[in-house]
Design a protein around this motif. Sequence first.
Motif, PDB file in Angstrom:
ATOM      1  N   VAL A   1       0.810  -1.226   0.000  1.00  0.00           N
ATOM      2  CA  VAL A   1       0.000   0.000   0.000  1.00  0.00           C
ATOM      3  C   VAL A   1       0.843   1.276   0.000  1.00  0.00           C
ATOM      4  CG1 VAL A   1      -1.925  -1.156   1.134  1.00  0.00           C
ATOM      5  CG2 VAL A   1      -0.214   0.022   2.532  1.00  0.00           C
TER       6      VAL A   1
ATOM      7  N   LEU B   1       2.997   0.161   9.403  1.00  0.00           N
ATOM      8  CA  LEU B   1       2.032   0.704   8.452  1.00  0.00           C
ATOM      9  C   LEU B   1       2.067   2.230   8.430  1.00  0.00           C
ATOM     10  CD1 LEU B   1      -0.995  -1.667   9.174  1.00  0.00           C
ATOM     11  CD2 LEU B   1       0.610  -1.770   7.263  1.00  0.00           C
TER      12      LEU B   1
ATOM     13  N   VAL C   1      -4.884   5.971   2.583  1.00  0.00           N
ATOM     14  CA  VAL C   1      -5.244   4.650   3.109  1.00  0.00           C
ATOM     15  C   VAL C   1      -5.507   4.768   4.611  1.00  0.00           C
ATOM     16  CG1 VAL C   1      -4.550   2.247   3.362  1.00  0.00           C
ATOM     17  CG2 VAL C   1      -3.772   3.565   1.371  1.00  0.00           C
TER      18      VAL C   1
ATOM     19  N   ALA D   1      -6.860   2.384   8.004  1.00  0.00           N
ATOM     20  CA  ALA D   1      -6.996   0.991   8.401  1.00  0.00           C
ATOM     21  C   ALA D   1      -7.367   0.849   9.870  1.00  0.00           C
ATOM     22  CB  ALA D   1      -5.686   0.241   8.140  1.00  0.00           C
TER      23      ALA D   1
ATOM     24  N   VAL E   1       0.021   5.042   6.114  1.00  0.00           N
ATOM     25  CA  VAL E   1      -1.301   4.521   6.446  1.00  0.00           C
ATOM     26  C   VAL E   1      -1.756   5.103   7.780  1.00  0.00           C
ATOM     27  CG1 VAL E   1      -2.672   2.449   6.929  1.00  0.00           C
ATOM     28  CG2 VAL E   1      -0.840   2.374   5.213  1.00  0.00           C
TER      29      VAL E   1
END
Length: 257
Positions: A56, A84, A63, A65, A89
């Motif tokens: 990603v 991440l 993004v 999550a 993210v």
Amino acid sequence: MIRVAAVGDIHLSPESAGALRPAFDTLGECADLLLLAGDLTRHGTVEEARVVAREVAGLPVPVVAVLGNHDYQSDLQDEVTAVLEEVGVTVLEGRGTVLRVNGTRVGVAGTKGFGGGFAGRSGGEFGEPEMKAFVRYTRRCADELAASLRSLREEDCAVRIALTHYSPVPDTLAGEPLEIYPFLGSYLLAEAVDDAGADLAVHGHAHMGSEHGMTGGGVRVRNVAQPVLGRAFAVYHLPVHTRPTSLVGGSATAGVG
């Protein structure tokens, strides 16, 4: 119109590295943001998290999550989150984030959530301390989700989305054995969504469930576990309102791959 791409339960490991990247590279053509609904890894290791991160990193859309139960398996959830976040993210747990999408403020409130069951067939805060702790943890997740959604409303978000791993409704569990429903979600999450208001609720976790559902208050719910979708991601179209309302005309279109 806000185009929301979403998927969960991708369960990546070194053996599956690169499997989703070709599809994710097309997101700029069909979506404005990507939501990841937990169980991003198989066993919650840092090595697996790095595979997800490479999948990603540098995508043409933001993004956001939440983690799932698999991402907690190795007790390294903080390290998984850090890996991440290093690639941009936004990982949510009991909080929200605001994205600017084509001039529109889009808010996402996220929590992993937990189990407990659904109205009429649910656990309660009674008896052994283990049962009380079980339900209290779910209630805490739900309370934080509601508070985050209310905060996003105060921040004038024209679109608000609830992102969880566990399901808020039994509708999207259809196909799963009834015996495990209490371990797949909780009505407390739906109460939080209805009390605070949202345009869409997205979750994963139920691999044998169904995609479409709705809370008692009329908020559309989508199970985006990849085994349910059968594709790399789904895209839902949310109209922009001056005041947040429920999802109108949401559609699921196939991602590539």
